[in-house]
Every structure is written in C-alpha cells, then in structure tokens.
Design a protein around this motif. Sequence first.
Motif, PDB file in Angstrom:
ATOM      1  N   ARG A  79     -12.457  -6.569  14.725  1.00 34.35           N
ATOM      2  CA  ARG A  79     -13.868  -6.214  14.881  1.00 34.35           C
ATOM      3  C   ARG A  79     -14.789  -7.427  14.829  1.00 34.35           C
ATOM      4  O   ARG A  79     -15.756  -7.521  15.586  1.00 34.35           O
ATOM      5  N   HIS A  80     -14.492  -8.350  13.923  1.00 31.14           N
ATOM      6  CA  HIS A  80     -15.432  -9.439  13.666  1.00 31.14           C
ATOM      7  C   HIS A  80     -15.083 -10.735  14.386  1.00 31.14           C
ATOM      8  O   HIS A  80     -15.968 -11.575  14.603  1.00 31.14           O
ATOM      9  N   GLN A  81     -13.802 -10.927  14.738  1.00 30.79           N
ATOM     10  CA  GLN A  81     -13.400 -12.181  15.349  1.00 30.79           C
ATOM     11  C   GLN A  81     -12.757 -11.994  16.716  1.00 30.79           C
ATOM     12  O   GLN A  81     -12.526 -12.967  17.428  1.00 30.79           O
ATOM     13  N   GLY A  82     -12.425 -10.765  17.059  1.00 32.00           N
ATOM     14  CA  GLY A  82     -11.784 -10.504  18.339  1.00 32.00           C
ATOM     15  C   GLY A  82     -10.319 -10.877  18.378  1.00 32.00           C
ATOM     16  O   GLY A  82      -9.714 -10.906  19.452  1.00 32.00           O
ATOM     17  N   ASP A  83      -9.712 -11.166  17.210  1.00 31.45           N
ATOM     18  CA  ASP A  83      -8.297 -11.530  17.143  1.00 31.45           C
ATOM     19  C   ASP A  83      -7.456 -10.291  16.849  1.00 31.45           C
ATOM     20  O   ASP A  83      -7.729  -9.563  15.891  1.00 31.45           O
ATOM     21  N   TYR A  84      -6.423 -10.081  17.680  1.00 29.14           N
ATOM     22  CA  TYR A  84      -5.513  -8.954  17.442  1.00 29.14           C
ATOM     23  C   TYR A  84      -4.343  -9.477  16.617  1.00 29.14           C
ATOM     24  O   TYR A  84      -3.454 -10.153  17.128  1.00 29.14           O
ATOM     25  N   THR A  85      -4.350  -9.166  15.322  1.00 27.19           N
ATOM     26  CA  THR A  85      -3.360  -9.731  14.403  1.00 27.19           C
ATOM     27  C   THR A  85      -2.509  -8.663  13.727  1.00 27.19           C
ATOM     28  O   THR A  85      -1.885  -8.927  12.699  1.00 27.19           O
ATOM     29  N   PHE A  86      -2.473  -7.476  14.293  1.00 23.27           N
ATOM     30  CA  PHE A  86      -1.675  -6.402  13.692  1.00 23.27           C
ATOM     31  C   PHE A  86      -0.193  -6.750  13.748  1.00 23.27           C
ATOM     32  O   PHE A  86       0.357  -7.062  14.801  1.00 23.27           O
ATOM     33  N   LEU A  87       0.467  -6.669  12.605  1.00 19.23           N
ATOM     34  CA  LEU A  87       1.915  -6.818  12.539  1.00 19.23           C
ATOM     35  C   LEU A  87       2.598  -5.453  12.640  1.00 19.23           C
ATOM     36  O   LEU A  87       3.773  -5.373  13.005  1.00 19.23           O
ATOM     37  N   ILE A  88       1.846  -4.421  12.318  1.00 17.23           N
ATOM     38  CA  ILE A  88       2.314  -3.036  12.385  1.00 17.23           C
ATOM     39  C   ILE A  88       1.331  -2.245  13.226  1.00 17.23           C
ATOM     40  O   ILE A  88       0.112  -2.405  13.074  1.00 17.23           O
ATOM     41  N   GLU A  89       1.842  -1.412  14.115  1.00 18.99           N
ATOM     42  CA  GLU A  89       0.987  -0.548  14.916  1.00 18.99           C
ATOM     43  C   GLU A  89       1.320   0.910  14.616  1.00 18.99           C
ATOM     44  O   GLU A  89       2.483   1.261  14.387  1.00 18.99           O
ATOM     45  N   SER A  90       0.284   1.722  14.598  1.00 17.43           N
ATOM     46  CA  SER A  90       0.449   3.147  14.330  1.00 17.43           C
ATOM     47  C   SER A  90       0.334   3.934  15.626  1.00 17.43           C
ATOM     48  O   SER A  90      -0.595   3.722  16.415  1.00 17.43           O
ATOM     49  N   ASP A  91       1.303   4.812  15.852  1.00 13.33           N
ATOM     50  CA  ASP A  91       1.310   5.595  17.087  1.00 13.33           C
ATOM     51  C   ASP A  91       1.946   6.952  16.809  1.00 13.33           C
ATOM     52  O   ASP A  91       3.099   7.032  16.372  1.00 13.33           O
ATOM     53  N   ILE A 108     -12.390 -13.271   6.023  1.00 15.91           N
ATOM     54  CA  ILE A 108     -10.947 -13.196   6.112  1.00 15.91           C
ATOM     55  C   ILE A 108     -10.457 -13.832   7.400  1.00 15.91           C
ATOM     56  O   ILE A 108     -10.993 -13.605   8.465  1.00 15.91           O
ATOM     57  N   GLY A 109      -9.383 -14.616   7.262  1.00 21.56           N
ATOM     58  CA  GLY A 109      -8.771 -15.235   8.427  1.00 21.56           C
ATOM     59  C   GLY A 109      -9.515 -16.443   8.948  1.00 21.56           C
ATOM     60  O   GLY A 109      -9.132 -17.016   9.945  1.00 21.56           O
ATOM     61  N   ASN A 110     -10.569 -16.874   8.246  1.00 23.60           N
ATOM     62  CA  ASN A 110     -11.368 -17.997   8.748  1.00 23.60           C
ATOM     63  C   ASN A 110     -11.259 -19.181   7.798  1.00 23.60           C
ATOM     64  O   ASN A 110     -12.234 -19.733   7.348  1.00 23.60           O
ATOM     65  N   ARG A 164      -3.387  -2.505   3.189  1.00 24.69           N
ATOM     66  CA  ARG A 164      -4.196  -3.713   3.086  1.00 24.69           C
ATOM     67  C   ARG A 164      -4.083  -4.528   4.371  1.00 24.69           C
ATOM     68  O   ARG A 164      -5.090  -5.014   4.912  1.00 24.69           O
ATOM     69  N   HIS A 165      -2.861  -4.708   4.875  1.00 26.40           N
ATOM     70  CA  HIS A 165      -2.702  -5.464   6.116  1.00 26.40           C
ATOM     71  C   HIS A 165      -3.437  -4.789   7.266  1.00 26.40           C
ATOM     72  O   HIS A 165      -4.114  -5.469   8.056  1.00 26.40           O
ATOM     73  N   LEU A 166      -3.318  -3.484   7.391  1.00 28.37           N
ATOM     74  CA  LEU A 166      -3.985  -2.784   8.485  1.00 28.37           C
ATOM     75  C   LEU A 166      -5.499  -2.949   8.394  1.00 28.37           C
ATOM     76  O   LEU A 166      -6.185  -3.114   9.412  1.00 28.37           O
ATOM     77  N   TRP A 167      -6.035  -2.941   7.175  1.00 28.70           N
ATOM     78  CA  TRP A 167      -7.480  -3.133   6.986  1.00 28.70           C
ATOM     79  C   TRP A 167      -7.890  -4.548   7.385  1.00 28.70           C
ATOM     80  O   TRP A 167      -8.903  -4.759   8.067  1.00 28.70           O
ATOM     81  N   VAL A 168      -7.117  -5.537   6.961  1.00 27.11           N
ATOM     82  CA  VAL A 168      -7.424  -6.926   7.284  1.00 27.11           C
ATOM     83  C   VAL A 168      -7.371  -7.150   8.798  1.00 27.11           C
ATOM     84  O   VAL A 168      -8.257  -7.776   9.387  1.00 27.11           O
ATOM     85  N   ALA A 169      -6.319  -6.626   9.434  1.00 23.59           N
ATOM     86  CA  ALA A 169      -6.168  -6.811  10.882  1.00 23.59           C
ATOM     87  C   ALA A 169      -7.309  -6.136  11.641  1.00 23.59           C
ATOM     88  O   ALA A 169      -7.816  -6.683  12.634  1.00 23.59           O
ATOM     89  N   LEU A 170      -7.726  -4.958  11.184  1.00 21.27           N
ATOM     90  CA  LEU A 170      -8.839  -4.275  11.835  1.00 21.27           C
ATOM     91  C   LEU A 170     -10.123  -5.067  11.672  1.00 21.27           C
ATOM     92  O   LEU A 170     -10.924  -5.184  12.620  1.00 21.27           O
ATOM     93  N   ARG A 171     -10.319  -5.647  10.523  1.00 19.10           N
ATOM     94  CA  ARG A 171     -11.524  -6.448  10.284  1.00 19.10           C
ATOM     95  C   ARG A 171     -11.543  -7.683  11.197  1.00 19.10           C
ATOM     96  O   ARG A 171     -12.583  -8.042  11.754  1.00 19.10           O
ATOM     97  N   LYS A 172     -10.391  -8.326  11.344  1.00 16.55           N
ATOM     98  CA  LYS A 172     -10.313  -9.489  12.230  1.00 16.55           C
ATOM     99  C   LYS A 172     -10.613  -9.088  13.672  1.00 16.55           C
ATOM    100  O   LYS A 172     -11.276  -9.821  14.413  1.00 16.55           O
TER     101      LYS A 172
END
Length: 546
Positions: free
Chosen positions: A487-499, A5-7, A477-485
């Motif tokens: 972990r695996h690519q070091g890219d912070y791509t979250f469009l939504i943050e949970s707090d 994903i993302g590559n 789905r977006h949160l899962w994809v962003a977390l995967r990126k």
Amino acid sequence: MGKSIGNEEISEQELRTLNEPAENQDLIAFPEWTEYRKKNGLDPLGMQNSSVNLYQSLLPGISNVTLRMRYYGLYAWLAQRYAKEIGDTDPNNWKRHVRRAEALYALVATHHGGEPGVAGTDWATRTLEEAPDDTIDFKEAAEPGSEAYYLKQAWGAFGAAYRSQLFDIGIFDRSDDHEIPLPSKDLGEGLAQAFEHSLGSRAELYFRLIKLGSVNHDELDELAPLLPSRIARESTEQKFYEAILLSRASAPSSGALARKLSILLILKVADFLEREPRADEVRWVLYAGHDQQGNILSLDDPSLEAQRSRWWVYHANDLCHIAHEALLKFTLDTLGDYPSGLGMERLIGRCAQHILSEISPVPETWSALLEGLEPASNAFDASDPDSEVSLTNEIIRAGRDDARICTPETAAKAVRLLAILHRRIDLVGADLTEPLGGFNPDAFRSLLSETRFLDRHREAPFGQTIERVLEERVIRRHLWVALRKLRHQGDYTFLIESDDGKLRLREKDGPVFTNPRLGPAITFLKDIGLLGNTGLTEAGREAIYS
C-alpha cells in the motif's frame, strides 16, 4: 520514531550479507556500489527496523557504507575548495565536481594496487587496463547521467553514503541561499584545511585534475599520499578524525557522546582480546560480557557500562527477531510441502506439532518452561550447545531459501532461544522500556513487544502458546507487513499468498542479523592508527587510558 517498515537505511539494502555463521564473519562486506539490491522480502516481520533504529543511535555519523574515514576529509576539502574557486550554486555543477573527484580517487587507489572501501574501483580497473595511451579521460564516466558511469548512483558515494553522515557529525552546514553544502565554521573548515595541509602541493594538482577531467600515470603516481591508508600519524588531519570518533575534549551532542562511547567500547574489546576484533565478536562480547573462553570483560567506567547495556539490548533484540524469522522459515518450508496449499489452522497445527515433538518433556505452560531454564553463564560460549551463540549459529544455518531447510529441531531451538532471552531479561532485570518503549508497537515489533506478548500467555497451555506465536507473531504479522509495503511503497513482498481459504507458498525468507556499523567503525580506527592487525596501537592505548 524511526522509519517505516521495510525502509531501512541504504546500507541494509546494498551490502553483501554479513549474516553467515560467526566463523565466516571476519571480513567486511563492501557495497555493491553499481547495483541496488532487490528490496522484496526485506524485514518480512517488521522486526529488523527496531534493531536498525537502535544501532543508528549507538553509532551516529557512521553508516554501513561509509567505509573509509578519509572520505570525510576529502568531501570537506572539496566543498571548501569548490566554494572558493568555483562558487557556482547550480547543483548539477557541484554534482559534476563530486563525481569527478570520486572517479579520480578510484583511479588513484587502483593505480596503487587498490584499497578496499574506495567507490568505483571496478570501473577504474577496467579503465586503466583499457586506456589506449598514458592519458586517462574520466570526464564522461563522471558526467551526471552518463551511460559509461563509474558509479550508477546519481550523486556517487557522496550521495549514497557520506552526505547524511557529514551533516550528522557537523562537518557540513546547510546554506540559506543554495543547496550546495558548506564546511561548518570550526570542524568542517578545520578538517578541510588539515586535509589540504597533508597533501601539500598535491591538493592543487588534485583539484586541477578534477576540473580538467583527465590524468596521466605520472600524476597518479604523485597522488599516492591521497590514499585512505596514508593518513599521517600525529598529523593535524589524523587528530581531527580522532576527535570526530572520540571527542575526548567534549561531546557537545548526544550523538557525539554515543559515538564516543561506542568507539571506546570497540577499543576496549580490542584490548580485552589482545588483537583486532571482528565486528561480530564486538557485539557478542558486549552482550555476553565474556570472550569465548569465559574471560570477563571489565570496563570500570559507569558511562561505558551504561553504553554496553544499550548494546546488550540491541543484540538481544536482534536475537529475538532471528528466532521469529526462523519460525517463519520453518512455516514456509512446511508450506512448501503442500503445493496446493493448506488452511491456516492446519498449517499452524502441523508446525506446532512438529516443534513440540522436538521438546522433551513438553512443559505445561510458557511459565513452566522459563522456571526450568538456567541460561548459560557465558552466552558467547560456542562449546555450550544451550548458549545464545550456539543456538543462533544453528538457527542461521537454516538459511533463507530452498538451499537449506529449517527442520523441526531448528524451529524448536528458535523457541528455546526466545525462552532464554525472556528468562535472562527476568533474571537481570533489563530495562527495555527506555530503548524500545518509544516504538509504535504496530509498525515496530521488538524484544519488548514480544516478551510482553509472551507474558500475557505465561499460564496458557504450552502448545496453545506456540500456536499463537506462529499465527499472530509470524504468519499474520508477515501478511500485515507485506500488505503495508504494498500500500505504501508499491513493493509486492508477500511470501505467502491466500487463495480460496488456503495459504500457498510464494517465496522463502529466513533469519538474518542486522549490521550495526561496527565493521566500518573498526576500519576507521585502523585508518587513523588506533587499531592495527595485532590489536590496540600505542596511540589507541593512549586514547582509552589517557
């Protein structure tokens, strides 16, 4: 199967966007060769990669940054000449020769008025304007690691775009003894010799100048036949390029056959429209089977019909992720109205309520919605507000940032587009398993995975189904994809943050088409004289009807 994903391939990161409304897609978007695009947010739902994998299989050997056909001959010739006259297996020396060849090519193209698709012309323009005398030195600009580079990429356009395609097509072979590519025995060596024959004595001049690292204006004048638009018609070189694209005598591999069939479809569409087609027109005609006026595309060839069906699945898959990305944009725009954040349940409830307010009457179930749908007879009819092209153009106009807002009406159109796709698949009995069934359903979401999800919820209350789409197929789905990126690519791509139990907006993204290599393929056909500004040439007509 495919990439993580993302590559996506480099073209998807470096091209200026082609994802404007259809009326703006009549120009080829050329790469920002000296800059890399920011990758953050690329494919925020992990759905675009299934489209990328599809089009890579439909047009192998061409990419979105292989912009001129003659580079294939240039690199084949350079590798052959380097092996004969230099023979040094140090990769850095080969890199130096590649970079000098490209820098000189840019100077030639710019000196003669410039041609699109030639790498390094921005540098060449500045260099020619600022040259203190008649001699232009390009050694420093081509030296690996130079700060005064003609192109930032270490291996130039060769490494960034063409190298992988040269191996994919079979122009290059790998050596067992070193890392320097070699022209393949038949295709590569034959193309190299044909390229040299086309240049005549200028081939000697070109290689001498590459070794020298400088050129004067008279020599630039003499090298005019090197330009990518100067491939001589009916030359051996032109015939090699035609064979690469069409492989009329034989198609020895599945890749060559797929490329041949897709190129023939482009030529067929050009003949059908009686003019040069735009890239977006090709994909829409192949999907709809009509032009915008309702004329029917007739192929009369089972192999071409089968290839058109594969393009149908690709385009439908693209429309599916565009609909989901529009729902993501709507969710992000809604969340943007609440700077302090919203809980997941409240956000989903508000978004679903707004969407339902734009649907009248609200069906009881997803199944009821499908049963009441009659897809447009021509999906490419922009005058029909319910056609796929009309709905998609409205969705794309929702934008990807704060410049435009995705309204509830647009989000409802995204839901309708999903339903029309689902209904059309039911009506035509499209087989999605063969092209899409091999994708890992976690890493790759696709038209197949999304219609299966909707099938599982056909009889659930309609509002509940919309809520589940928003929660499971968009937000989580977006949160899962962003977390995967991350972990695996070091890219912070979250469009939504949970707090603290609330979701807060970080950035926005939205619907975007993938770019299936059709623009470069059309340019290649023009380069070798099969297409012209008015459509098929006589050579092009002979290619598809002989």
